[in-house]
Design an enzyme around this catalytic site. Structure first.
Site, PDB file in Angstrom:
ATOM      1  N   GLY A 245       2.345  67.637  33.093  1.00 26.60           N
ATOM      2  CA  GLY A 245       0.846  67.791  34.388  1.00 26.60           C
ATOM      3  C   GLY A 245       0.222  69.173  34.063  1.00 26.60           C
ATOM      4  O   GLY A 245       0.135  69.427  32.303  1.00 26.60           O
ATOM      5  N   SER A 246      -0.951  69.521  34.677  1.00 19.88           N
ATOM      6  CA  SER A 246      -1.258  70.517  34.371  1.00 19.88           C
ATOM      7  C   SER A 246      -0.759  72.387  33.902  1.00 19.88           C
ATOM      8  O   SER A 246       0.064  72.412  34.139  1.00 19.88           O
ATOM      9  CB  SER A 246      -2.423  70.950  35.495  1.00 19.88           C
ATOM     10  OG  SER A 246      -1.553  71.397  36.639  1.00 19.88           O
ATOM     11  N   GLY A 250       2.649  73.642  35.640  1.00 21.51           N
ATOM     12  CA  GLY A 250       3.470  73.755  34.922  1.00 21.51           C
ATOM     13  C   GLY A 250       4.140  75.626  35.199  1.00 21.51           C
ATOM     14  O   GLY A 250       5.115  75.917  35.270  1.00 21.51           O
ATOM     15  N   GLU A 267       5.415  69.660  29.614  1.00 28.00           N
ATOM     16  CA  GLU A 267       5.062  68.894  28.819  1.00 28.00           C
ATOM     17  C   GLU A 267       3.288  68.792  29.801  1.00 28.00           C
ATOM     18  O   GLU A 267       2.781  68.433  30.547  1.00 28.00           O
ATOM     19  CB  GLU A 267       4.570  67.794  28.681  1.00 28.00           C
ATOM     20  CG  GLU A 267       3.465  67.243  27.311  1.00 28.00           C
ATOM     21  CD  GLU A 267       1.910  66.702  27.760  1.00 28.00           C
ATOM     22  OE1 GLU A 267       2.138  67.852  27.028  1.00 28.00           O
ATOM     23  OE2 GLU A 267       2.171  65.435  27.883  1.00 28.00           O
TER      24      GLU A 267
END
EC number: 1.2.1.3
Length: 515
Positions: A245-246, A250, A267
């Site tokens: 995600g963003s 994260g 990721e």
């Protein structure tokens, strides 16, 4: 060029969703009678009301996952691989239906929806082979009569948090490896794409039936919002959390998992660049850049966001690219010939417009970027991809905007190009178009791209499952999919065996006692 949905006509997205859900065997109650409305980005219409998990549901699911793990870890790895093989067979048998559902729920064009399911099939094949190759090392010992080695063991329940843009493939990257490594899995999909997750869970249960049964709770689905994700992230019984995600998300996940000494596989965002050198095959570069920048309506983490064109080629190349941007077909992703479907929702459109306003304020020249087809689907958000010529890598260019915006920068040569390429907080993917061997090797060297993925004569998107996927800096440092990414789903043990009758200590330490 824009296209309406005249060819598809009267059938609503909701009706097509119902057909697919029946075909893959998803119970009606899980997607018709719930509290959370799900909309299709194709038309903006509500296509489902899904049942949501609660915090208490998460706690119960984790308890079942722990019990499943304790049984599954004792199953020989090649046998575990057989279950993953059967999952792959279910995906093959239902590729058309699941790929169509990806299109309906995420807005991808048909070939991309099918391609995402193919990616799932490919990682299943990879994981089946891996199930017979979970290897350790034998290491030379400094002590006579001793052998040292490392071994790898299952780690426990693995939490998987996925994003809307690859609603099923990213689950498979993680789940296929986690399962053959001997772990159970808990999946929290994006709240924007729960239907594809429900369909995959139904196919998983079919595979388990063909397998002859597996521990209850081996793979569980937790549909819901941020509270469900937080409960999963905070549970100390889940030693590994893989989150896609963003960068903002994260940071939250990594801090909370680290607080309990868990392990994160992150990721996150990408702000990917491509460099075009004077020696490049410009026809090849044009095609590669067009897909990388405009494909999936710019909603890939590996989408091309920045184009760095060197002097001597920019004056001829950029107008050609602008022409391609003006002619690309935009419309209903179900229709043949459509290349660009919708943005996922209104928030994505608003974010794109804010970025373009900031670029305009910085003196940029903008081609495209406007909303289209609003008269056909007022609740859906189709846009013309934006090509933004800008003199400097100003602040807005250093941010990832999850939309089809390509910033075009000009540079004097390769050193300046690489400096621009690396001059952003993200470090996921990168590429260079050149026919000069020295330039290609310099780009791939320690002084070149600082990204986790660096390509030559292809764009930054479209990774294959054989290589480890992920990036550096604010991309999070995690690796998923191929190569030795499987090690993140296991715990390592270093073992020393003394087969002598002596007890020499390491580093020459002497410690003799009388007994």
């Amino acid at each position: 060029m824009t296209k309406s949905s005249a060819a598809i006509g009267a059938k609503s997205v909701a009706a097509e969703v119902a057909e697919v859900m029946r075909a893959v065997g998803v119970p009606d109650a899980s997607w018709r009678n719930g509290t959370r409305a799900t909309r299709s980005p194709i038309t903006g219409e509500v296509i489902a009301h899904v049942a949501e998990a609660s915090g208490d549901d998460v706690a119960g699911a984790v308890a079942r996952s722990v019990a499943a793990f304790e049984a599954w870890r004792t199953v020989p790895a090649p046998r575990r691989g057989e279950l993953v093989r059967l999952i792959g067979e279910e995906l093959r048998a239902h590729k058309a239906e699941l790929g169509h559902l990806v299109t309906l729920e995420a807005g991808k064009i048909v070939s991309e929806g099918l391609g995402e399911v193919q990616e799932m099939i490919d990682i299943c094949d990879f994981a089946v082979g891996l199930s017979r190759q979970l290897y350790g090392l034998t290491i030379a010992s400094e002590r006579p009569g001793h052998r040292m080695m490392e071994s790898w063991h299952p780690v426990g329940p693995v939490g998987i948090i996925t994003a809307f843009n690859f609603p099923v493939a990213v689950w498979s990257w993680n789940a296929a490896l986690a399962l053959v490594c001997g772990n159970s899995v808990l999946w929290k999909p994006s709240e924007k794409t729960p239907l594809t997750a429900l369909a995959v869970q139904a196919l998983f249960e079919r595979a388990v039936h063909a397998f002859g049964g597996a521990p209850e709770g081996l793979s569980q689905l937790l549909v819901g919002g941020a509270d469900v994700g937080a409960a999963l992230v905070d549970d100390s019984r889940v030693p590994v959390v893989s989150a896609t995600g963003s960068t903002r998300m994260g940071r939250i996940v990594s801090e909370r998992v680290a607080r309990r000494f868990g392990r994160s596989i992150l990721e996150l965002g990408g702000n990917n660049a491509a460099i075009v050198c004077p020696s490049a095959d410009l026809d090849l570069a044009l095609r590669g850049i067009a897909f990388a920048a405009m494909g999936t309506a710019g909603q890939r983490c590996t989408s091309l966001r920045r184009l760095i064109v060197q002097e001597g080629v920019s004056d001829g190349f950029v107008p050609r690219l602008a022409k391609a941007y003006g002619s690309v077909s935009i419309g209903d992703p179900r229709e043949a010939g459509t290349l660009i479907g919708p943005l996922v929702d209104a928030a994505a459109y608003e974010g794109m417009q804010k970025a373009l306003e900031a670029a305009r304020a910085a003196g940029a020249t903008i081609h495209g970027g406007e909303r289209v087809l609003a008269d056909v689907w007022p609740d859906a958000y189709y846009v013309r991809p934006a090509l933004v010529e800008i003199d400097e890598q100003v602040e807005i260019v250093t941010h990832e905007t999850f939309a089809p915006i390509l910033y075009v920068l000009r540079s004097a040569g390769l050193p300046e190009s690489i400096k621009l390429q690396n001059g952003v907080p993200q470090g996921l993917s990168s590429s260079i178009f050149t026919n000069d061997l020295r330039e290609a090797e310099a780009f791939l060297s320690a002084e070149g791209s600082d990204c986790g993925i660096a390509n030559v004569n292809i764009g930054p998107s479209g990774a294959e499952i054989g290589g480890a996927f992920g990036g550096e800096k604010e991309t999070g440092g995690g690796r998923e999919s191929g190569s030795d990414a499987w090690k993140a789903y296991m715990r390592r043990a270093t073992n020393t065996i003394n087969f002598s009758r002596q007890l020499p200590l390491a580093q020459g330490v002497s410690f003799d006692v009388e007994g």
